[in-house]
Design a protein around this motif. Structure first.
Motif, mmCIF file in Angstrom:
data_model
loop_
_atom_site.group_PDB
_atom_site.id
_atom_site.type_symbol
_atom_site.label_atom_id
_atom_site.label_comp_id
_atom_site.label_asym_id
_atom_site.label_seq_id
_atom_site.Cartn_x
_atom_site.Cartn_y
_atom_site.Cartn_z
ATOM 1 N N TYR A 125 0.829 -1.216 0.000
ATOM 2 C CA TYR A 125 0.000 0.000 0.000
ATOM 3 C C TYR A 125 0.857 1.257 0.000
ATOM 4 C CZ TYR A 125 -3.288 3.568 1.517
ATOM 5 O OH TYR A 125 -4.037 4.718 1.599
ATOM 6 N N ALA A 127 3.879 1.466 -1.156
ATOM 7 C CA ALA A 127 4.725 1.513 -2.347
ATOM 8 C C ALA A 127 4.065 2.375 -3.416
ATOM 9 C CB ALA A 127 4.969 0.107 -2.884
ATOM 10 N N SER A 128 4.871 2.931 -4.281
ATOM 11 C CA SER A 128 4.364 3.779 -5.357
ATOM 12 C C SER A 128 3.485 2.974 -6.296
ATOM 13 C CB SER A 128 5.535 4.395 -6.124
ATOM 14 O OG SER A 128 5.080 5.020 -7.306
ATOM 15 N N ALA A 129 2.313 3.520 -6.607
ATOM 16 C CA ALA A 129 1.411 2.824 -7.525
ATOM 17 C C ALA A 129 2.023 2.739 -8.916
ATOM 18 C CB ALA A 129 0.068 3.537 -7.581
ATOM 19 N N ALA A 130 2.787 3.759 -9.322
ATOM 20 C CA ALA A 130 3.440 3.709 -10.626
ATOM 21 C C ALA A 130 4.471 2.583 -10.668
ATOM 22 C CB ALA A 130 4.105 5.050 -10.923
ATOM 23 N N ALA A 131 5.244 2.450 -9.572
ATOM 24 C CA ALA A 131 6.216 1.356 -9.514
ATOM 25 C C ALA A 131 5.517 0.003 -9.510
ATOM 26 C CB ALA A 131 7.091 1.513 -8.270
ATOM 27 N N THR A 132 4.385 -0.077 -8.827
ATOM 28 C CA THR A 132 3.617 -1.319 -8.827
ATOM 29 C C THR A 132 3.139 -1.675 -10.226
ATOM 30 O OG1 THR A 132 2.871 -0.907 -6.556
ATOM 31 C CG2 THR A 132 1.582 -2.457 -7.870
ATOM 32 N N ASP A 242 -3.114 5.783 -12.241
ATOM 33 C CA ASP A 242 -1.686 5.506 -12.354
ATOM 34 C C ASP A 242 -1.407 4.077 -12.798
ATOM 35 O OD1 ASP A 242 -2.749 4.637 -9.988
ATOM 36 O OD2 ASP A 242 -1.546 5.975 -8.733
ATOM 37 N N THR A 246 0.566 3.152 -16.357
ATOM 38 C CA THR A 246 1.853 2.460 -16.381
ATOM 39 C C THR A 246 1.758 1.025 -16.917
ATOM 40 O OG1 THR A 246 1.515 1.827 -14.064
ATOM 41 C CG2 THR A 246 2.818 3.804 -14.497
#
Length: 306
Positions: A125, A127-132, A242, A246
């Motif tokens: 939660y 963590a960055s949503a973009a990285a996810t 996001d 991505t």
């Protein structure tokens, strides 16, 4: 002691004291208030005037009244994006609430390394949503992704996942659940720990099974939290952007194009800022109505949350 006089200390009127505290308080919150007004309320009001004009962001805008809003009702791309958004919300909200409650009940037990498990469930939660989304693109890649590799190991047919128009939206929902279940788990875990232990002990002494305790004591006590989670997760699902940006960019064949992503395309790719602002205001109205509907239904059922 005759002839001696004593001067009583002067007291500050209560009104002046209150005004002094008011000035001090506004001195602290004033700058933050100006920032909030400048970065949220002013753009929102300005966007409303833009929504009633035809404007590309460069040339002067042309007032068109409510034409942009009328066109939205007949826009097939907007209607398709609305269907995708509603389907995503219908899948995501109940699943996030159910999984969050289930994991919270499991993490409310006294077991070894419980702090480690609680941390692990909450890490996705924060963590960055973009990285996810970028990570999920590799995991669900049809050629070399870990998901298909696992299916091959199990002897099952491989899937196209994010490259399939019939599967992409469901995979997006799965990725969103992985990132959001930690939030609902934490709020349910806090609510479980606030349930009076006397109620549970009394029910067990009366011969109630674990299922009856959960159904007749735990669930009613968790009802306000469930309403809050439903409102919060509904807003999260409706405004999801996001992950889509991505992973699929609205594809394939616009199968994952939600309302928010469609607004992004209108405003920043086709430069139809007035039409995009109208779509954004329509999304705001629908989100507000959904939120009020959930709150009204919860109050009808006896849950006072807001």
């Amino acid at each position: 002691m005759a002839g001696l006089t004593f001067a009583l200390p002067r007291t500050v009127p209560a009104v002046k004291v209150r005004r002094r505290f008011d000035v001090t308080g506004w001195a602290f919150v004033g700058p933050a208030t100006l920032i909030v007004v400048g970065l949220s309320l002013f753009p929102a009001v300005w966007a409303f005037f833009i929504s009633r004009a035809k404007w590309n962001g460069i040339s002067p805008g042309v007032p068109v009244g409510w034409t942009n809003y009328a066109r939205l009702a007949q826009d097939p791309d907007m209607l398709a994006a609305a269907r995708h958004t509603l389907l995503l919300a219908a899948l995501f909200v109940p699943a996030s609430i159910g999984l969050g409650m289930l994991v919270a009940v499991a993490l409310n037990q006294r077991i070894r390394l419980i702090g480690f498990y609680r941390t692990c469930i909450f890490v996705p939660y924060v963590a960055s949503a973009a990285a996810t989304g970028i990570l999920a693109s590799f995991v669900f890649n049809p050629q070399f992704g870990a998901a298909n590799e696992m299916l091959r190991t199990l002897g099952l047919p491989t899937q196209q996942f994010l490259e399939s128009p019939s599967q992409a939206l469901y995979v997006i929902c799965l990725i969103a659940l992985w990132g959001e279940v930690g939030f609902t788990t934490v709020i349910y875990l806090a609510a479980l720990q606030d349930i009076p232990a006397e109620l549970v002990e009394a029910a067990k002494m009366d011969g109630a099974s674990r299922w009856r305790v959960f159904r007749h004591i735990t669930l009613p006590e968790l009802r306000p939290v469930t309403v809050f989670a439903a409102v919060w997760q509904t807003i999260t699902a409706v405004q999801l952007f996001d992950l889509i940006y991505t992973t699929t960019r609205g594809g394939p064949l616009n199968s994952t194009q939600t309302v928010v992503y469609y607004i992004y395309e209108l405003a920043f790719q086709t430069q139809r800022l007035g039409y995009g602002a109208a779509a954004a205001y329509l999304l705001f109205a629908v989100t507000l109505l959904l939120t009020l509907g959930i709150i009204w239904y919860s109050r009808r059922r006896g849950s006072e949350v807001f």
